[in-house]
Design an enzyme around this catalytic site. Structure first.
Site, PDB file in Angstrom:
ATOM      1  N   LYS A  22       0.874  -1.167   0.000  1.00 40.73           N
ATOM      2  CA  LYS A  22       0.000   0.000   0.000  1.00 40.73           C
ATOM      3  C   LYS A  22       0.911   1.215   0.000  1.00 40.73           C
ATOM      4  CE  LYS A  22      -3.939   2.129   1.998  1.00 40.73           C
ATOM      5  NZ  LYS A  22      -3.525   3.103   0.958  1.00 40.73           N
ATOM      6  N   ASP A 138      15.211  11.726  -3.859  1.00 44.65           N
ATOM      7  CA  ASP A 138      14.452  11.075  -2.784  1.00 44.65           C
ATOM      8  C   ASP A 138      14.994   9.681  -2.513  1.00 44.65           C
ATOM      9  OD1 ASP A 138      10.899  10.527  -2.078  1.00 44.65           O
ATOM     10  OD2 ASP A 138      12.594  11.068  -0.817  1.00 44.65           O
ATOM     11  N   LYS A 140      16.065   6.889  -0.450  1.00 40.96           N
ATOM     12  CA  LYS A 140      15.922   6.403   0.940  1.00 40.96           C
ATOM     13  C   LYS A 140      15.436   4.966   0.843  1.00 40.96           C
ATOM     14  CE  LYS A 140      11.341   8.510   1.154  1.00 40.96           C
ATOM     15  NZ  LYS A 140      10.495   9.533   1.757  1.00 40.96           N
ATOM     16  N   ASN A 143      12.286   3.819  -0.969  1.00 40.13           N
ATOM     17  CA  ASN A 143      12.162   3.915  -2.431  1.00 40.13           C
ATOM     18  C   ASN A 143      13.030   2.912  -3.159  1.00 40.13           C
ATOM     19  OD1 ASN A 143      10.332   5.952  -2.236  1.00 40.13           O
ATOM     20  ND2 ASN A 143      11.814   7.609  -2.493  1.00 40.13           N
ATOM     21  N   ASP A 156      10.281   4.682  -7.719  1.00 40.43           N
ATOM     22  CA  ASP A 156       9.565   5.889  -7.276  1.00 40.43           C
ATOM     23  C   ASP A 156      10.297   7.185  -7.592  1.00 40.43           C
ATOM     24  OD1 ASP A 156       7.576   6.629  -4.346  1.00 40.43           O
ATOM     25  OD2 ASP A 156       7.942   7.736  -6.181  1.00 40.43           O
ATOM     26  N   THR A 174      10.244  12.830   5.900  1.00 42.05           N
ATOM     27  CA  THR A 174      11.434  12.900   6.721  1.00 42.05           C
ATOM     28  C   THR A 174      12.487  13.841   6.138  1.00 42.05           C
ATOM     29  OG1 THR A 174      13.333  11.663   7.511  1.00 42.05           O
ATOM     30  CG2 THR A 174      12.313  10.850   5.526  1.00 42.05           C
TER      31      THR A 174
HETATM   32  O1  LIG Z   1       6.657  -1.172  -3.244  1.00 40.34           O
HETATM   33  C1  LIG Z   1       5.584  -1.759  -3.062  1.00 40.34           C
HETATM   34  O2  LIG Z   1       4.538  -1.278  -2.594  1.00 40.34           O
HETATM   35  C2  LIG Z   1       5.567  -3.153  -3.335  1.00 40.34           C
HETATM   36  N1  LIG Z   1       6.276  -3.721  -4.480  1.00 40.34           N
HETATM   37  N2  LIG Z   1       6.674  -4.983  -4.362  1.00 40.34           N
HETATM   38  C3  LIG Z   1       7.222  -5.392  -5.497  1.00 40.34           C
HETATM   39  C4  LIG Z   1       7.178  -4.326  -6.404  1.00 40.34           C
HETATM   40  N3  LIG Z   1       7.611  -4.220  -7.676  1.00 40.34           N
HETATM   41  C5  LIG Z   1       7.438  -3.045  -8.291  1.00 40.34           C
HETATM   42  N4  LIG Z   1       6.872  -1.957  -7.704  1.00 40.34           N
HETATM   43  C6  LIG Z   1       6.431  -2.058  -6.423  1.00 40.34           C
HETATM   44  N5  LIG Z   1       5.867  -0.960  -5.867  1.00 40.34           N
HETATM   45  C7  LIG Z   1       5.712   0.291  -6.584  1.00 40.34           C
HETATM   46  C8  LIG Z   1       7.013   1.094  -6.461  1.00 40.34           C
HETATM   47  C9  LIG Z   1       6.868   2.367  -7.219  1.00 40.34           C
HETATM   48  C10 LIG Z   1       7.554   2.731  -8.336  1.00 40.34           C
HETATM   49  N6  LIG Z   1       7.250   3.951  -8.810  1.00 40.34           N
HETATM   50  C11 LIG Z   1       6.340   4.577  -8.103  1.00 40.34           C
HETATM   51  N7  LIG Z   1       5.913   5.862  -8.436  1.00 40.34           N
HETATM   52  C12 LIG Z   1       5.032   6.556  -7.667  1.00 40.34           C
HETATM   53  O3  LIG Z   1       4.502   6.093  -6.663  1.00 40.34           O
HETATM   54  N8  LIG Z   1       4.806   7.817  -8.123  1.00 40.34           N
HETATM   55  C13 LIG Z   1       4.022   8.743  -7.496  1.00 40.34           C
HETATM   56  C14 LIG Z   1       2.848   8.413  -6.835  1.00 40.34           C
HETATM   57  C15 LIG Z   1       2.107   9.442  -6.259  1.00 40.34           C
HETATM   58  C16 LIG Z   1       2.526  10.752  -6.299  1.00 40.34           C
HETATM   59  C17 LIG Z   1       3.721  11.034  -6.956  1.00 40.34           C
HETATM   60 CL1  LIG Z   1       4.301  12.656  -6.990  1.00 40.34          CL
HETATM   61  C18 LIG Z   1       4.460  10.046  -7.552  1.00 40.34           C
HETATM   62  S1  LIG Z   1       5.826   3.646  -6.789  1.00 40.34           S
HETATM   63  C19 LIG Z   1       6.576  -3.264  -5.734  1.00 40.34           C
END
Ligand SMILES: O=C(O)Cn1ncc2ncnc(NCCc3cnc(NC(=O)Nc4cccc(Cl)c4)s3)c21
Length: 274
Positions: A22, A138, A140, A143, A156, A174
């Site tokens: 989540k 970012d 950390k 991410n 991320d 943080t």
């Molecule tokens: O991590 C987990 O929850 C679990 N998990 N487990 C395995 C796995 N394999 C791949 N991806 C996962 N997770 C997604 C990781 C992300 C990559 N890029 C993102 N970008 C983003 O959130 N952008 C974003 C959102 C909202 C606002 C803003 Cl400004 C930017 S999130 C995985």
């Protein structure tokens, strides 16, 4: 000419699997394409209402624009995205061993060997990002993800920018990873990622970030601005040397990423299998 898939994706193209986590603004699911070849992906769902409310639509657009053009073994791929009336879907590379910070929480801290290999992979990924004039900003544990063979993947890019950045990073979340120039709201360069790599190295080995001050935000702020760094005796002299060379107040004095990858603490643990 580069092959550019013109395929328009829709949710109906996928079988939805188990939830992976989540994250902020939405959930992440493991999904598989219905048609052959069955690709396994991580699908991040973002609600448009929340994005508009939090005024991050520009960041999402920038993230998509930046991350779609990145190709590197230690950078999580963003294959594409699509949206319906309520949601945006990010089609992400599936990281088979999940979130690195969960491992860090579980173990408390990592061995210097494991930390060294992660730092080497991070330096490799950051060199690549900086060669494309992308600052992550970012870095950390939250991410960072782990591929099926335990290899590190930077994910991320919600806060990444094209250098040089001087966007005021709304200091939500943080402070621990921010360098002095950012907490002081000054212009910053890709050297902010060098500082964050130093913070990450310390946290991998010690289990907590170096300037953490549980008495609160201002205390942490002061410790960062003063580079109030105390490295515990358990840390080896080589690791101590590298951390100190990354956590330099003056961005220009921070050790170059190419030098990080040649540092004794990195060389001594580099996997023999290359
Ligand atoms: O991590 C987990 O929850 C679990 N998990 N487990 C395995 C796995 N394999 C791949 N991806 C996962 N997770 C997604 C990781 C992300 C990559 N890029 C993102 N970008 C983003 O959130 N952008 C974003 C959102 C909202 C606002 C803003 Cl400004 C930017 S999130 C995985």
């Amino acid at each position: 000419a580069r092959y550019r898939p013109t395929q328009e994706w829709h949710l109906t193209d996928f079988d939805i699997g188990r939830p992976l986590g989540k994250g902020k603004f939405g959930r992440v699911y493991m999904v598989r394409t219905k048609c052959e070849p069955h690709y396994i992906l991580a699908m991040k769902t973002l609600y448009k209402s929340e994005i508009v409310q939090s005024k991050v639509e520009k960041q999402i657009r920038r993230e998509i624009e930046i991350q779609q053009n990145l190709r590197h073994p230690h950078v999580l791929r963003l294959y594409g995205y699509f949206h319906d009336e309520k949601r945006i879907f990010l089609m992400l590379e599936f990281a088979g061993k999940g979130e690195l910070y969960k491992q860090l929480t579980k173990h408390g801290c990592f061995t210097e060997k494991r930390s060294s290999r992660y730092v080497d992979q991070m330096a490799d990924a950051l060199s690549y990002l900086h060669s494309k004039h992308v600052i992550h900003r970012d870095i950390k544990p939250e991410n960072l993800l782990l591929g099926i063979n335990g290899e590190l993947k930077i994910g991320d890019f919600g806060w990444s920018v094209h250098a040089p950045g001087n966007r005021r990073k709304t200091l939500c979340g943080t402070l621990d990873y921010l360098p002095p120039e950012m907490v002081e709201g000054k212009e910053h360069s890709e050297k902010v990622d060098y500082w964050a790599l130093g913070v990450l190295t310390y946290e991998f080995i010690c289990g907590a970030p170096p300037f953490e001050d549980l008495s609160g935000y201002n205390a942490t702020y002061k410790r960062i601005a003063r580079v109030d760094l105390k490295i515990p005796p358990k840390v080896s002299p080589e690791a101590r040397d590298l951390i100190t060379k990354l956590l330099q107040y003056d961005p220009e004095k921070r050790i170059a990423l190419s030098e990080v990858r040649k540092h004794p603490w990195i060389i001594k643990y580099r996997s023999k299998s290359g």
